[in-house]
Design a protein around this motif. Structure first.
Motif, PDB file in Angstrom:
ATOM      1  N   ASP A   1      -8.316  15.869 -25.591  1.00  0.00           N
ATOM      2  CA  ASP A   1      -7.969  14.976 -26.706  1.00  0.00           C
ATOM      3  C   ASP A   1      -8.506  13.567 -26.472  1.00  0.00           C
ATOM      4  O   ASP A   1      -8.803  12.842 -27.417  1.00  0.00           O
ATOM      5  CB  ASP A   1      -6.437  14.869 -26.850  1.00  0.00           C
ATOM      6  N   LEU A   2      -8.575  13.178 -25.183  1.00  0.00           N
ATOM      7  CA  LEU A   2      -9.032  11.822 -24.869  1.00  0.00           C
ATOM      8  C   LEU A   2      -9.806  11.841 -23.547  1.00  0.00           C
ATOM      9  O   LEU A   2      -9.377  12.482 -22.583  1.00  0.00           O
ATOM     10  CB  LEU A   2      -7.840  10.863 -24.775  1.00  0.00           C
ATOM     11  N   VAL A   3     -10.952  11.167 -23.545  1.00  0.00           N
ATOM     12  CA  VAL A   3     -11.794  11.105 -22.342  1.00  0.00           C
ATOM     13  C   VAL A   3     -12.076   9.649 -21.994  1.00  0.00           C
ATOM     14  O   VAL A   3     -12.340   8.831 -22.881  1.00  0.00           O
ATOM     15  CB  VAL A   3     -13.137  11.860 -22.543  1.00  0.00           C
TER      16      VAL A   3
ATOM     17  N   LYS B   1       0.368  19.054 -11.429  1.00  0.00           N
ATOM     18  CA  LYS B   1       0.209  19.186 -12.894  1.00  0.00           C
ATOM     19  C   LYS B   1      -1.026  18.444 -13.394  1.00  0.00           C
ATOM     20  O   LYS B   1      -1.427  18.576 -14.546  1.00  0.00           O
ATOM     21  CB  LYS B   1       1.445  18.620 -13.607  1.00  0.00           C
ATOM     22  N   HIS B   2      -1.584  17.603 -12.543  1.00  0.00           N
ATOM     23  CA  HIS B   2      -2.734  16.781 -12.941  1.00  0.00           C
ATOM     24  C   HIS B   2      -3.875  17.031 -11.960  1.00  0.00           C
ATOM     25  O   HIS B   2      -3.877  16.504 -10.851  1.00  0.00           O
ATOM     26  CB  HIS B   2      -2.340  15.300 -12.952  1.00  0.00           C
ATOM     27  N   PRO B   3      -4.865  17.847 -12.356  1.00  0.00           N
ATOM     28  CA  PRO B   3      -5.931  18.251 -11.419  1.00  0.00           C
ATOM     29  C   PRO B   3      -6.838  17.099 -10.971  1.00  0.00           C
ATOM     30  O   PRO B   3      -7.141  16.189 -11.754  1.00  0.00           O
ATOM     31  CB  PRO B   3      -6.743  19.264 -12.233  1.00  0.00           C
ATOM     32  N   PHE B   4      -7.262  17.178  -9.717  1.00  0.00           N
ATOM     33  CA  PHE B   4      -8.242  16.239  -9.162  1.00  0.00           C
ATOM     34  C   PHE B   4      -9.468  17.061  -8.775  1.00  0.00           C
ATOM     35  O   PHE B   4      -9.351  17.997  -7.981  1.00  0.00           O
ATOM     36  CB  PHE B   4      -7.660  15.507  -7.956  1.00  0.00           C
ATOM     37  N   VAL B   5     -10.601  16.722  -9.334  1.00  0.00           N
ATOM     38  CA  VAL B   5     -11.803  17.542  -9.161  1.00  0.00           C
ATOM     39  C   VAL B   5     -12.874  16.768  -8.406  1.00  0.00           C
ATOM     40  O   VAL B   5     -13.307  15.694  -8.841  1.00  0.00           O
ATOM     41  CB  VAL B   5     -12.361  17.988 -10.540  1.00  0.00           C
ATOM     42  N   HIS B   6     -13.287  17.333  -7.270  1.00  0.00           N
ATOM     43  CA  HIS B   6     -14.366  16.722  -6.484  1.00  0.00           C
ATOM     44  C   HIS B   6     -15.685  17.294  -7.002  1.00  0.00           C
ATOM     45  O   HIS B   6     -16.011  18.453  -6.740  1.00  0.00           O
ATOM     46  CB  HIS B   6     -14.168  17.051  -4.996  1.00  0.00           C
TER      47      HIS B   6
ATOM     48  N   ALA C   1      -0.015  15.264 -21.396  1.00  0.00           N
ATOM     49  CA  ALA C   1       0.372  16.607 -20.968  1.00  0.00           C
ATOM     50  C   ALA C   1      -0.322  16.969 -19.661  1.00  0.00           C
ATOM     51  O   ALA C   1       0.268  17.597 -18.769  1.00  0.00           O
ATOM     52  CB  ALA C   1       0.001  17.621 -22.044  1.00  0.00           C
ATOM     53  N   GLU C   2      -1.600  16.567 -19.552  1.00  0.00           N
ATOM     54  CA  GLU C   2      -2.373  16.872 -18.348  1.00  0.00           C
ATOM     55  C   GLU C   2      -3.505  15.858 -18.223  1.00  0.00           C
ATOM     56  O   GLU C   2      -4.165  15.540 -19.208  1.00  0.00           O
ATOM     57  CB  GLU C   2      -2.962  18.287 -18.447  1.00  0.00           C
ATOM     58  N   VAL C   3      -3.702  15.360 -17.013  1.00  0.00           N
ATOM     59  CA  VAL C   3      -4.794  14.412 -16.759  1.00  0.00           C
ATOM     60  C   VAL C   3      -5.692  14.996 -15.678  1.00  0.00           C
ATOM     61  O   VAL C   3      -5.233  15.277 -14.567  1.00  0.00           O
ATOM     62  CB  VAL C   3      -4.265  13.037 -16.273  1.00  0.00           C
ATOM     63  N   THR C   4      -6.964  15.199 -16.006  1.00  0.00           N
ATOM     64  CA  THR C   4      -7.932  15.703 -15.034  1.00  0.00           C
ATOM     65  C   THR C   4      -8.797  14.535 -14.568  1.00  0.00           C
ATOM     66  O   THR C   4      -9.404  13.840 -15.392  1.00  0.00           O
ATOM     67  CB  THR C   4      -8.831  16.799 -15.659  1.00  0.00           C
TER      68      THR C   4
ATOM     69  N   VAL D   1      -6.082  14.828 -21.120  1.00  0.00           N
ATOM     70  CA  VAL D   1      -6.935  13.671 -20.825  1.00  0.00           C
ATOM     71  C   VAL D   1      -7.912  14.003 -19.700  1.00  0.00           C
ATOM     72  O   VAL D   1      -7.559  14.695 -18.734  1.00  0.00           O
ATOM     73  CB  VAL D   1      -6.056  12.462 -20.416  1.00  0.00           C
ATOM     74  N   LEU D   2      -9.134  13.510 -19.842  1.00  0.00           N
ATOM     75  CA  LEU D   2     -10.156  13.670 -18.803  1.00  0.00           C
ATOM     76  C   LEU D   2     -10.633  12.286 -18.373  1.00  0.00           C
ATOM     77  O   LEU D   2     -11.045  11.470 -19.205  1.00  0.00           O
ATOM     78  CB  LEU D   2     -11.340  14.485 -19.353  1.00  0.00           C
ATOM     79  N   ASN D   3     -10.567  12.016 -17.072  1.00  0.00           N
ATOM     80  CA  ASN D   3     -11.016  10.729 -16.530  1.00  0.00           C
ATOM     81  C   ASN D   3     -12.223  10.981 -15.618  1.00  0.00           C
ATOM     82  O   ASN D   3     -12.081  11.483 -14.507  1.00  0.00           O
ATOM     83  CB  ASN D   3      -9.870  10.048 -15.762  1.00  0.00           C
ATOM     84  N   LEU D   4     -13.424  10.646 -16.126  1.00  0.00           N
ATOM     85  CA  LEU D   4     -14.663  10.884 -15.382  1.00  0.00           C
ATOM     86  C   LEU D   4     -15.049   9.651 -14.569  1.00  0.00           C
ATOM     87  O   LEU D   4     -14.815   8.533 -15.004  1.00  0.00           O
ATOM     88  CB  LEU D   4     -15.790  11.221 -16.369  1.00  0.00           C
TER      89      LEU D   4
END
Length: 313
Positions: free
Chosen positions: A225-227, A204-209, A176-179, A156-159
């Protein structure tokens, strides 16, 4: 003025009775009670468990400062009485802070008030004193649940992740993984805290600045798979390379997101622009569905300006 105050009292009494009953039935403790229902009383009023958060919209009212202060105090006394909440638990934000605020409520805006609230069996830290927004957008309560239901074992990607409430729901749904990506370090730290608060391993779940507009260009094809993308309507933050205008830029943004999405993957896209028009013909999706009405919580039925869509690649 007395007549108008009576109108406000009647309206607030009626909506609070109705909405609080629905909230109790659904075991919801954070909800909106009133939103600018009467133009002369331009407030948003929300319950956060046993606390009340009030935002006064900046509107031309024709009163001098003293008259406005007196009027506001009268309104707050009324709100305190109808909602049955003591003044010490009422937090007031004015969209344009006046430096000379002198009233019994003055201390409220000087104290710092953070609390942990529950939603959908999960916990979130909210701040009722320091920002114009509390850290939890109540209007996406249903959308968050929808995401949780369909992310098991998915990437999963959360923008524009803000304080990470969608990320927490995704982790709770067994992703499985949330970015989570945001330009604000303050919000990213808050998002990490929310994750930890619910017992999830932040390693396990990256946080991106990052600036999302630039970050999208770095993504590999067919990764997620999901954004989830809930951008601001406009943004020209000094740290952003480009100026964001969601009406102008949404097709390009969504196409970049879709490139990073696996085939048959899902994109949830929402925004708060009142006059937004989705340019479906420019977007490379297999299906685009407007789910605004489906995702409308009971406490936003009267007034919902945001739009919400579900895209399938």
């Amino acid at each position: 003025m007395e007549q108008k105050m009576q109108m406000f009292e009647n309206r607030l009494t009626k909506v609070f009775r109705h909405i609080s009953k629905l909230a109790r039935r659904q075991n919801i403790t954070c909800y909106r009670v009133y939103d600018d229902d009467i133009p002369e009383f331009p407030f948003s009023i929300e319950m956060y468990e046993d606390q009340v958060y009030i935002a006064e919209y900046n509107r031309r009212h024709g009163m001098d400062d003293d008259a406005h202060e007196a009027w506001l105090d009268t309104c707050l006394e009324l709100i305190s009485k109808i909602l049955d909440v003591v003044p010490e638990k009422i937090w007031v934000k004015q969209r344009q802070r006046k430096e000379n605020r002198k009233s019994q409520y003055e201390k409220l805006s000087l104290e710092n008030h953070e609390m942990i609230v529950k939603e959908g069996g999960l916990q979130f830290r909210v701040n009722l004193s320091d920002y114009l927004d509390t850290g939890l957008f109540l209007d996406h309560r249903i959308t968050r649940s929808m995401v949780k239901e369909e992310v098991k074992d998915k990437k999963v990607l959360n923008l524009f992740c803000y304080t990470g409430s969608f990320s927490v729901y995704a982790a709770a749904g067994g992703a499985a993984e949330v970015t989570s990506v945001d330009l604000s370090k303050t919000y990213l730290t808050w998002a990490e805290e929310n994750m930890r608060l619910n017992g999830f391993d932040t390693t396990k779940h990256p946080f991106v600045h990052a600036d999302v507009l630039q970050y999208l260009d770095t993504l590999k094809l067919n990764t997620f798979d999901l954004v989830i993308m809930d951008p601001p309507t406009f943004s020209n933050s000094k740290r952003m390379k480009d100026f964001l205008d969601i009406q102008r830029d949404h097709a390009e943004l969504l196409n970049k997101v879709l490139l990073a999405t696996k085939k048959d993957g899902v994109v949830y896209f929402s925004n708060n622009y009142r006059r937004f028009i989705m340019e479906t013909e420019k977007i490379n999706a297999a299906a685009i569905k407007d789910i605004t009405n489906q995702t409308l919580p009971f406490d936003f039925q009267q007034k919902m300006i945001r739009k919400c869509y579900r895209l399938i690649k």
